[in-house]
Design a protein around this motif. Sequence first.
Motif, PDB file in Angstrom:
ATOM      1  N   THR A   1       0.826  -1.211   0.000  1.00  0.00           N
ATOM      2  CA  THR A   1       0.000   0.000   0.000  1.00  0.00           C
ATOM      3  C   THR A   1       0.858   1.258   0.000  1.00  0.00           C
ATOM      4  O   THR A   1       0.608   2.199  -0.770  1.00  0.00           O
ATOM      5  CB  THR A   1      -0.926  -0.001   1.225  1.00  0.00           C
TER       6      THR A   1
ATOM      7  N   ALA B   1      -2.866   0.788  -5.093  1.00  0.00           N
ATOM      8  CA  ALA B   1      -2.873   1.313  -3.722  1.00  0.00           C
ATOM      9  C   ALA B   1      -4.207   1.052  -3.041  1.00  0.00           C
ATOM     10  O   ALA B   1      -4.261   0.627  -1.877  1.00  0.00           O
ATOM     11  CB  ALA B   1      -2.566   2.809  -3.739  1.00  0.00           C
TER      12      ALA B   1
ATOM     13  N   THR C   1      -4.670  -2.915  -2.446  1.00  0.00           N
ATOM     14  CA  THR C   1      -3.835  -3.466  -1.375  1.00  0.00           C
ATOM     15  C   THR C   1      -4.182  -2.866  -0.018  1.00  0.00           C
ATOM     16  O   THR C   1      -4.055  -3.542   1.010  1.00  0.00           O
ATOM     17  CB  THR C   1      -2.345  -3.233  -1.685  1.00  0.00           C
ATOM     18  N   ALA C   2      -4.644  -1.614   0.006  1.00  0.00           N
ATOM     19  CA  ALA C   2      -5.072  -1.016   1.272  1.00  0.00           C
ATOM     20  C   ALA C   2      -6.288  -1.747   1.823  1.00  0.00           C
ATOM     21  O   ALA C   2      -6.377  -2.019   3.036  1.00  0.00           O
ATOM     22  CB  ALA C   2      -5.378   0.467   1.081  1.00  0.00           C
TER      23      ALA C   2
END
Length: 721
Positions: free
Chosen positions: A482, A511, A514-515
Amino acid sequence: MGVSAAPSLGRGRARSAHAHSIERERIVIPRQERGERPRSDVDIELREVKKGLRAGDRYLRVVPREQRFTRRAPGYFEATRLGSRPRGRLERLLAAVKGWFLGAPFASSQLVHERLSKVKALAIFSSDALSSSAYATEEILIILLLAGSGALHDALPIAALIALLLLIVTASYLQTIKAYPSGGGAYIVAHDNLGRPAGLVAGAALLVDYILTVSVSVAAGVAAVTSAVPDLHDVRVPIGVMMIALITVGNLRGIREAGTLFAIPTYFFILSMTTVIVVGLAKVLLGDAPGSLLHGAPPERTVVATQGLGLFLLMRAFSSGSAALTGIEAISNGVPVFKKPEVRNARITMATMAGALAFLFLGITFLSSRFGLVPGGDETIVSKLGKVTLGSGIFYYGYQVATALVLVLAANTSFNGFPPLAAILSRDRFLPRQFSFRGDRLAYSHGILILATAAAVLLAIFEGDVNRLIPLYALGVFVSFTLSQSGMVRHWLRLKEAGWRTGLAISGLGAVATAIVAVVIGLTKFTTGAWISILMMLALIAVFAMIRRHYDWFARQIQVDESELPLPVPSAVPLVSTGGRDAPSYIPPRDHVIVPVDGINKIALGAIAMARELSRKVSAVHLTDDREAAETFREQWSLAVPDIPVHIVESPYRAFVAPMLEYLELLERTEPQRITIVLPSFVPRHWWERLLHNRDVLRLRPFLKQRPQIRVVDFPYRLQD
């Protein structure tokens, strides 16, 4: 050994027919009895006067000592391998043991030859990612089984989502490799674009993940062994520790040799697993499997549900299966070790790795549902899959050997990720400086040993149980994912290079994805072990801050005010008159004072000031393994201390004590003055500060005590609070 012949010292007229049988006279002249000291830097090992073949003939045989230094330029010496050998008895013994296990030391110039081809790099960097396919499916099934065996059919859609996430993350990291070809991965990207705190979080997350990768991979490899040989189940921890030790030795031997050692098992695993998947698909298509191409098979055994199949359980299964993505960032961390062109080769290798991982992971998950496999007992899912496709014969055992080997060698990815990252953090002064030093075989030995120790301790604490270790796993890697992708978003917005909109879209999607996964893992695994990973990351960040605070304080303490440079040159040395009309001459100095220096700072300059009090003839010596940095230092020194010459001793084998002793002995042989050495050091305030500094100068003292003709003077510098 060289031989030089002097002109005949005498020749008799009588010749004997038995001259060849005349016993030769051997007169050995010890070095200490040869009169005046030689004025050459080539030492004489032996001189002997010998009779020739004819009566009365004599000649002088001179044997020079094997060369320990080469003179690159005036005041610039390079230690040979002989000149870098340890001098102490214990040091020589340890060097012999290391040589037996690791091989002969490499010179720093050989680093360029340690680079990897795409074939070897795929084996080294992808073993972690590829091996995760051997347990990621099982982790999904274990969670789904809580909702009963009927919920296992949801494993394939979850695996498809994870494969989509793999595609997104891979595309994003391909952008990272291109933008940051110097390596460093998430730490460098986050540090450069999001600031120091984000960089430290990414660095800590990666280091924790690397440690857990070794523990989980080795535990999974041992589980594959115990699945085939159940009698070994009770000794799985000693087996795991032994495997970690073997991988450690392999990596200490150097990255290229490790690539050669580990390439065969990795490709053997890919071939074996591909064979199982192809055979399994053939059975499904031919109707020899319980399930069909479009429908899964009934579970091989019925398991009663203990909780409902809700969103939270599906999220837990997804987060557990996301372990399949661990290790895919390793290539972005190690771009510099690829052969040229580095970026192109790294991107090709990463794309190949992602494709192979997706094929293996989806193939295993698909076949598990078509054969109705249910996790449980002491046998793994991949072991069961091997039996239903290959039977229980020799091919099955070969397949299990391949799986066990690649699971264990998956730890090798961490051994190629942790040490370079620790070296970068060390150069940024967040870890002890020793982590940036290369060992005898050009590997970052300190990082390798710390990683192995930490992983072995974790393996022992969790008794080698994969299911207990997995909850700790994956959180760190998705946190780093992230931060890395968020950093790339900032990178594209800041620079707006060619194609920045495409890069921004890919990095932004990565981003966000994956966050979400990181949050899911944190929520679903917090109570089962993720809190331990978070605690380890926080502890590492605190250590980073403490070490950086000390190094910053130390730098301020020894920093020299530029207004004080260059140092004033002392007044002319006193003259003495010889009387009469003879011109005055200099008083010859009694001592030649040598000061080892590692930089232009208060400690070094204080030692120079003390040396000036002892003698008018003072020289500085700077030992290095970096020729370019040494030349830069010499230029800076000549401007800062113009009256004190600095000699450069290059140590291509990264030794300190032996080359420095050789240098002092060279001066002792060639200088008419007595040699005095001033050893500069600082007095630490706390015991732990000793661990943060390389105090090689103090290691000289025991060896110098054995040479009474060299005078030793200590210069302790006390730092102010």
